[in-house]
Design a protein around this motif. Sequence first.
Motif, PDB file in Angstrom:
ATOM      1  N   GLU A 195      -2.482  -8.110  -8.959  1.00 19.99           N
ATOM      2  CA  GLU A 195      -2.383  -6.662  -9.017  1.00 19.99           C
ATOM      3  C   GLU A 195      -3.748  -6.114  -9.399  1.00 19.99           C
ATOM      4  O   GLU A 195      -4.491  -6.747 -10.148  1.00 19.99           O
ATOM      5  CB  GLU A 195      -1.341  -6.203 -10.046  1.00 19.99           C
ATOM      6  N   ASP A 253       1.812  -0.599  -1.728  1.00 17.39           N
ATOM      7  CA  ASP A 253       1.411  -1.853  -1.069  1.00 17.39           C
ATOM      8  C   ASP A 253       1.503  -3.059  -1.994  1.00 17.39           C
ATOM      9  O   ASP A 253       1.045  -4.153  -1.626  1.00 17.39           O
ATOM     10  CB  ASP A 253      -0.020  -1.741  -0.524  1.00 17.39           C
ATOM     11  N   ASN A 254       2.111  -2.898  -3.165  1.00 15.39           N
ATOM     12  CA  ASN A 254       2.191  -4.029  -4.086  1.00 15.39           C
ATOM     13  C   ASN A 254       2.923  -5.213  -3.469  1.00 15.39           C
ATOM     14  O   ASN A 254       2.569  -6.373  -3.701  1.00 15.39           O
ATOM     15  CB  ASN A 254       2.873  -3.607  -5.389  1.00 15.39           C
ATOM     16  N   HIS A 260      -2.795   2.031  -2.920  1.00 16.36           N
ATOM     17  CA  HIS A 260      -1.674   2.735  -3.532  1.00 16.36           C
ATOM     18  C   HIS A 260      -0.586   1.712  -3.883  1.00 16.36           C
ATOM     19  O   HIS A 260      -0.431   0.701  -3.203  1.00 16.36           O
ATOM     20  CB  HIS A 260      -1.134   3.767  -2.528  1.00 16.36           C
ATOM     21  N   LYS A 261       0.151   1.982  -4.942  1.00 13.96           N
ATOM     22  CA  LYS A 261       1.121   1.004  -5.454  1.00 13.96           C
ATOM     23  C   LYS A 261       2.213   0.638  -4.453  1.00 13.96           C
ATOM     24  O   LYS A 261       2.866  -0.405  -4.608  1.00 13.96           O
ATOM     25  CB  LYS A 261       1.761   1.526  -6.741  1.00 13.96           C
ATOM     26  N   ASN A 282      -4.207   6.910  -6.072  1.00 10.07           N
ATOM     27  CA  ASN A 282      -3.361   7.991  -5.578  1.00 10.07           C
ATOM     28  C   ASN A 282      -4.226   9.030  -4.885  1.00 10.07           C
ATOM     29  O   ASN A 282      -5.441   9.121  -5.139  1.00 10.07           O
ATOM     30  CB  ASN A 282      -2.613   8.657  -6.734  1.00 10.07           C
ATOM     31  N   GLY A 298      -7.177   0.062  -6.237  1.00  9.17           N
ATOM     32  CA  GLY A 298      -6.508   0.268  -4.975  1.00  9.17           C
ATOM     33  C   GLY A 298      -5.783  -0.989  -4.529  1.00  9.17           C
ATOM     34  O   GLY A 298      -5.971  -2.075  -5.104  1.00  9.17           O
ATOM     35  N   GLY A 331       1.196   1.863   1.492  1.00  7.29           N
ATOM     36  CA  GLY A 331       0.268   2.196   0.421  1.00  7.29           C
ATOM     37  C   GLY A 331      -1.181   2.283   0.848  1.00  7.29           C
ATOM     38  O   GLY A 331      -2.092   2.202   0.014  1.00  7.29           O
ATOM     39  N   HIS A 366      -4.152   9.295   0.485  1.00  5.80           N
ATOM     40  CA  HIS A 366      -3.061   8.362   0.743  1.00  5.80           C
ATOM     41  C   HIS A 366      -2.649   8.526   2.194  1.00  5.80           C
ATOM     42  O   HIS A 366      -2.243   9.614   2.611  1.00  5.80           O
ATOM     43  CB  HIS A 366      -1.886   8.654  -0.199  1.00  5.80           C
ATOM     44  N   GLN A 391      -6.299  -0.931 -11.271  1.00  5.33           N
ATOM     45  CA  GLN A 391      -5.876   0.470 -11.127  1.00  5.33           C
ATOM     46  C   GLN A 391      -5.346   0.696  -9.717  1.00  5.33           C
ATOM     47  O   GLN A 391      -5.998   0.334  -8.739  1.00  5.33           O
ATOM     48  CB  GLN A 391      -7.060   1.414 -11.385  1.00  5.33           C
ATOM     49  N   TRP A 392      -4.155   1.275  -9.603  1.00  5.43           N
ATOM     50  CA  TRP A 392      -3.663   1.750  -8.311  1.00  5.43           C
ATOM     51  C   TRP A 392      -4.330   3.072  -7.990  1.00  5.43           C
ATOM     52  O   TRP A 392      -4.759   3.795  -8.896  1.00  5.43           O
ATOM     53  CB  TRP A 392      -2.142   1.945  -8.349  1.00  5.43           C
TER      54      TRP A 392
END
Length: 217
Positions: A108, A85-86, A82-83, A114, A80, A137, A130, A111-112
Amino acid sequence: MSLQYQIIPVTPYEQNCSIVWCDETMKGVVVDPGGDVQLLKQAIDALNIDVVHMVLTHGHLDHVGGTEDLAAITNASIIGPHKEDNFWLQGLPNQSERFGFPHTEAFEPNQWLNEGDVIEFGNQKLDVLHTPGHTPGHVVLFNQEAKMAFVGDVLFKGAIGRSDFPKGDFDTLIASIKTKLWPLGNEMKFVPGHGPESTFGHERRTNPFVADEMPFW
């Protein structure tokens, strides 16, 4: 068997880091390890929990600042948010300098997350929603059987998260609360990112930002 948790406020922002575990296997996760890594490690050791994941609800510094250090100590993976928020995670060095926190490197997760993903630890699990609005994210974690949710900075007792950060949006935040959280049921208890716990039903009755007149589940 049951889901257990302990809240440990961390950082000068008193962010509610949650240690969550399966009481049969003593496998667990740490939700939003924002800082004070040694304090968290002491609590994990005292509880005798085998931490398998660091789980992040969103990318703000006070929720993720201790993630990499604690993951290294516990040999846990990072999962976590969600991507979307990268960009927050990549901006951690600037965030830490701006707000006077210890320097935090960008990273990073392994794992992101979903919507619909399931985080398993021992015989317990947390389901993923989400929930953008505070950040794009942001995710919320919940266990329907235990009637327990960990909502980060989406919802608080008597308040909601800020939506004036980059890529935040007030209408999106309200929609996340009303269309994603409320259907989980009024009896659902939640740990917010800051402040005291509450239930969705209490907030539906009393929270000036999201109270409504829909029938109670």
